[in-house]
Design a protein around this motif. Structure first.
Motif, PDB file in Angstrom:
ATOM      1  N   TYR A   1      44.888 -34.268  89.801  1.00 51.83           N
ATOM      2  CA  TYR A   1      45.758 -34.990  89.300  1.00 51.83           C
ATOM      3  C   TYR A   1      46.262 -34.699  87.632  1.00 51.83           C
ATOM      4  N   PRO A   2      47.013 -34.793  86.871  1.00 55.24           N
ATOM      5  CA  PRO A   2      48.066 -34.669  85.770  1.00 55.24           C
ATOM      6  C   PRO A   2      46.439 -36.182  84.536  1.00 55.24           C
ATOM      7  N   ILE A   3      45.332 -36.164  85.015  1.00 60.32           N
ATOM      8  CA  ILE A   3      44.616 -37.129  84.020  1.00 60.32           C
ATOM      9  C   ILE A   3      43.687 -36.457  83.763  1.00 60.32           C
ATOM     10  N   VAL A   4      42.809 -37.064  83.028  1.00 62.88           N
ATOM     11  CA  VAL A   4      41.341 -36.541  82.653  1.00 62.88           C
ATOM     12  C   VAL A   4      40.393 -37.682  82.579  1.00 62.88           C
ATOM     13  N   PRO A   5      39.255 -37.376  83.364  1.00 62.67           N
ATOM     14  CA  PRO A   5      38.321 -38.766  84.110  1.00 62.67           C
ATOM     15  C   PRO A   5      37.030 -38.519  82.979  1.00 62.67           C
ATOM     16  N   LEU A   6      36.660 -39.846  82.902  1.00 64.58           N
ATOM     17  CA  LEU A   6      35.138 -40.086  81.916  1.00 64.58           C
ATOM     18  C   LEU A   6      34.778 -40.485  83.003  1.00 64.58           C
ATOM     19  N   VAL A   7      33.195 -40.639  82.664  1.00 68.77           N
ATOM     20  CA  VAL A   7      32.096 -41.440  83.636  1.00 68.77           C
ATOM     21  C   VAL A   7      31.606 -42.133  82.070  1.00 68.77           C
ATOM     22  N   ARG A   8      31.200 -43.605  82.489  1.00 71.59           N
ATOM     23  CA  ARG A   8      30.123 -43.990  81.414  1.00 71.59           C
ATOM     24  C   ARG A   8      28.473 -44.336  82.624  1.00 71.59           C
ATOM     25  N   ALA A   9      27.794 -43.640  82.002  1.00 67.69           N
ATOM     26  CA  ALA A   9      26.910 -43.811  82.773  1.00 67.69           C
ATOM     27  C   ALA A   9      26.476 -45.261  82.412  1.00 67.69           C
ATOM     28  N   PRO A  10      24.986 -46.005  83.255  1.00 61.12           N
ATOM     29  CA  PRO A  10      25.060 -46.877  83.562  1.00 61.12           C
ATOM     30  C   PRO A  10      23.791 -47.140  81.768  1.00 61.12           C
ATOM     31  N   ILE A  11      23.247 -46.043  81.357  1.00 55.48           N
ATOM     32  CA  ILE A  11      22.254 -46.646  80.813  1.00 55.48           C
ATOM     33  C   ILE A  11      21.765 -44.998  79.474  1.00 55.48           C
ATOM     34  N   GLY A  12      21.853 -44.695  79.013  1.00 52.38           N
ATOM     35  CA  GLY A  12      21.685 -43.301  77.676  1.00 52.38           C
ATOM     36  C   GLY A  12      19.998 -43.207  78.282  1.00 52.38           C
ATOM     37  N   ASP A  13      20.469 -42.300  78.881  1.00 50.40           N
ATOM     38  CA  ASP A  13      18.887 -42.221  79.431  1.00 50.40           C
ATOM     39  C   ASP A  13      19.453 -40.281  80.580  1.00 50.40           C
ATOM     40  N   ARG A  14      18.585 -39.197  79.142  1.00 47.38           N
ATOM     41  CA  ARG A  14      18.150 -38.027  80.148  1.00 47.38           C
ATOM     42  C   ARG A  14      18.430 -37.464  81.402  1.00 47.38           C
ATOM     43  N   ILE A  15      17.807 -38.348  82.097  1.00 49.10           N
ATOM     44  CA  ILE A  15      17.815 -37.775  83.800  1.00 49.10           C
ATOM     45  C   ILE A  15      19.073 -38.088  83.704  1.00 49.10           C
ATOM     46  N   ILE A  16      19.338 -39.617  84.233  1.00 41.83           N
ATOM     47  CA  ILE A  16      20.976 -39.623  84.385  1.00 41.83           C
ATOM     48  C   ILE A  16      21.866 -39.322  84.491  1.00 41.83           C
ATOM     49  N   VAL A  17      22.021 -38.947  82.597  1.00 37.80           N
ATOM     50  CA  VAL A  17      23.305 -37.938  81.890  1.00 37.80           C
ATOM     51  C   VAL A  17      22.746 -36.820  82.555  1.00 37.80           C
ATOM     52  N   LYS A  18      21.650 -35.784  83.182  1.00 38.57           N
ATOM     53  CA  LYS A  18      21.816 -35.024  83.512  1.00 38.57           C
ATOM     54  C   LYS A  18      22.283 -34.605  84.958  1.00 38.57           C
ATOM     55  N   GLN A  19      22.299 -35.024  85.383  1.00 36.76           N
ATOM     56  CA  GLN A  19      22.818 -35.857  86.942  1.00 36.76           C
ATOM     57  C   GLN A  19      24.115 -35.680  87.386  1.00 36.76           C
ATOM     58  N   LEU A  20      24.815 -36.939  86.181  1.00 38.77           N
ATOM     59  CA  LEU A  20      25.797 -37.014  85.884  1.00 38.77           C
ATOM     60  C   LEU A  20      26.143 -35.773  85.300  1.00 38.77           C
ATOM     61  N   LEU A  21      26.420 -34.708  84.765  1.00 42.05           N
ATOM     62  CA  LEU A  21      26.669 -33.687  84.418  1.00 42.05           C
ATOM     63  C   LEU A  21      26.937 -32.479  85.291  1.00 42.05           C
ATOM     64  N   ASP A  22      26.115 -32.928  86.381  1.00 38.96           N
ATOM     65  CA  ASP A  22      25.662 -31.687  87.749  1.00 38.96           C
ATOM     66  C   ASP A  22      26.745 -31.875  88.578  1.00 38.96           C
ATOM     67  N   LEU A  23      27.268 -33.486  88.885  1.00 33.79           N
ATOM     68  CA  LEU A  23      27.665 -33.548  89.456  1.00 33.79           C
ATOM     69  C   LEU A  23      29.393 -33.554  89.766  1.00 33.79           C
ATOM     70  N   GLY A  24      29.271 -32.602  87.917  1.00 30.63           N
ATOM     71  CA  GLY A  24      30.913 -32.022  87.192  1.00 30.63           C
ATOM     72  C   GLY A  24      31.227 -33.421  87.230  1.00 30.63           C
ATOM     73  N   ALA A  25      30.889 -34.138  85.789  1.00 31.32           N
ATOM     74  CA  ALA A  25      31.826 -35.397  85.244  1.00 31.32           C
ATOM     75  C   ALA A  25      31.532 -34.612  83.196  1.00 31.32           C
ATOM     76  N   GLN A  26      32.323 -33.868  83.164  1.00 36.93           N
ATOM     77  CA  GLN A  26      32.463 -32.935  81.857  1.00 36.93           C
ATOM     78  C   GLN A  26      32.624 -33.739  81.006  1.00 36.93           C
ATOM     79  N   ASN A  27      32.993 -35.074  81.094  1.00 32.65           N
ATOM     80  CA  ASN A  27      33.355 -36.253  79.661  1.00 32.65           C
ATOM     81  C   ASN A  27      32.550 -37.477  79.979  1.00 32.65           C
ATOM     82  N   LEU A  28      31.656 -38.006  79.030  1.00 33.21           N
ATOM     83  CA  LEU A  28      30.587 -39.005  79.461  1.00 33.21           C
ATOM     84  C   LEU A  28      30.698 -39.577  78.066  1.00 33.21           C
ATOM     85  N   LEU A  29      30.981 -41.219  78.321  1.00 33.39           N
ATOM     86  CA  LEU A  29      30.641 -42.106  77.792  1.00 33.39           C
ATOM     87  C   LEU A  29      29.223 -42.891  78.227  1.00 33.39           C
ATOM     88  N   ILE A  30      28.630 -43.059  76.579  1.00 36.14           N
ATOM     89  CA  ILE A  30      27.176 -43.491  76.556  1.00 36.14           C
ATOM     90  C   ILE A  30      27.054 -45.351  76.226  1.00 36.14           C
TER      91      ILE A  30
END
Length: 273
Positions: free
Chosen positions: A70-99
């Motif tokens: 779709y012509p829209i850009v998704p951001l994913v907000r992590a639940p917390i600024g944690d390196r492991i969670i960030v790694k998992q969200l990135l591996d899912l294909g989240a290109q844009n993160l909000l911490i």
């Protein structure tokens, strides 16, 4: 031969390439179907929330898949600024993160490291197993991944406001997002995100970050407040949420068809988040 695919533009790219502010909404329901409906709305961006929503890795993945194309850009907000969670969200294909809840430049630098592969960061290497690289179908993903990810951090406390210049100056932080609700609570004004002192603090943050050359966004469900922050220079604004829209619209139906004439219906103007 496998189909080769290319990484998509980031939210950083969208902000840089657009002459107008970007308008978006929250997706908090945890529903891929609702996320897809919102993705076709004509808005510029969606925030898929995992901090205050019933979202885990599986539902976040489903929503990223649902809005893809779709012509829209998704951001994913992590639940917390944690390196492991960030790694998992990135591996899912989240290109844009909000911490959320980034109060210091040190915390911001830690998140920059979390989204980058060595030697520039500490992101664990598992791209061959991950949707992020489309299972190694994006050419040279490891070499280019750092450029295909954008990172935004959230200013939500008086400490963060005091440190905002240092946070905004961190290399690798692509923009800041202000959360008036938690900021109001931090100021001793719980539930009063439209209080003049809170609004003044948000506007000062917008001016400070803009002067430093980085985009700044804010959450503002009340249209008048959203327009005020846009006029102050906000480059991206969230103006609603799927769950709030459904709640208010269903209350309107009840008020229209069930409540006798003259009885008060729901307060549709009350602030949300």
């Amino acid at each position: 031969m496998p189909i080769r695919v290319a990484a998509e533009p980031t939210f950083r790219d969208l902000l840089a390439d657009s002459e107008r502010a970007q308008i978006g909404m929250w997706v908090c329901s945890g529903s891929a179907l609702v996320a897809e409906i919102c993705a076709g709305s004509g808005l510029d961006w969606l925030l898929i929330d995992t901090e205050h929503s019933p979202n885990g890795l599986e539902s976040t993945l489903s929503q990223l898949q649902a809005v893809h194309g779709y012509p829209i850009v998704p951001l994913v907000r992590a639940p917390i600024g944690d390196r492991i969670i960030v790694k998992q969200l990135l591996d899912l294909g989240a290109q844009n993160l909000l911490i959320p809840m980034v109060d210091t430049a040190e915390q911001a630098r830690d998140m920059v490291a979390a989204v980058r592969y060595p030697p520039l960061g500490v992101r664990g290497v598992g791209s061959a197993l991950a949707r992020a690289s489309r299972w190694n179908r994006i050419d040279d993903y490891l070499a280019s991944a750092n450029e295909t990810i954008s990172l935004f951090v959230q200013i939500e406390t008086t400490d963060a406001v005091a440190n905002i210049t240092e946070i905004a100056s961190v290399d690798g932080v692509d923009g800041l997002f202000i959360g008036p609700s938690d900021l109001a609570a931090s100021m001793g004004l719980l539930g009063q995100q439209d209080h003049p002192d809170v609004v003044a603090s948000v506007e000062q943050c917008i001016r400070t970050v803009t002067a430093l050359g980085k985009p700044v966004g804010v959450n503002a469900f009340a249209p008048a407040t959203a327009k005020r922050y846009l006029a102050a220079g906000a480059r991206f604004v969230l103006v609603g949420a799927d769950v709030a829209i459904l709640a208010r619209a269903s209350e309107t139906l009840a008020a229209t068809f069930i409540r006798p004439t003259g009885l008060a219906g729901p307060d549709l103007s009350r602030p949300s988040y």
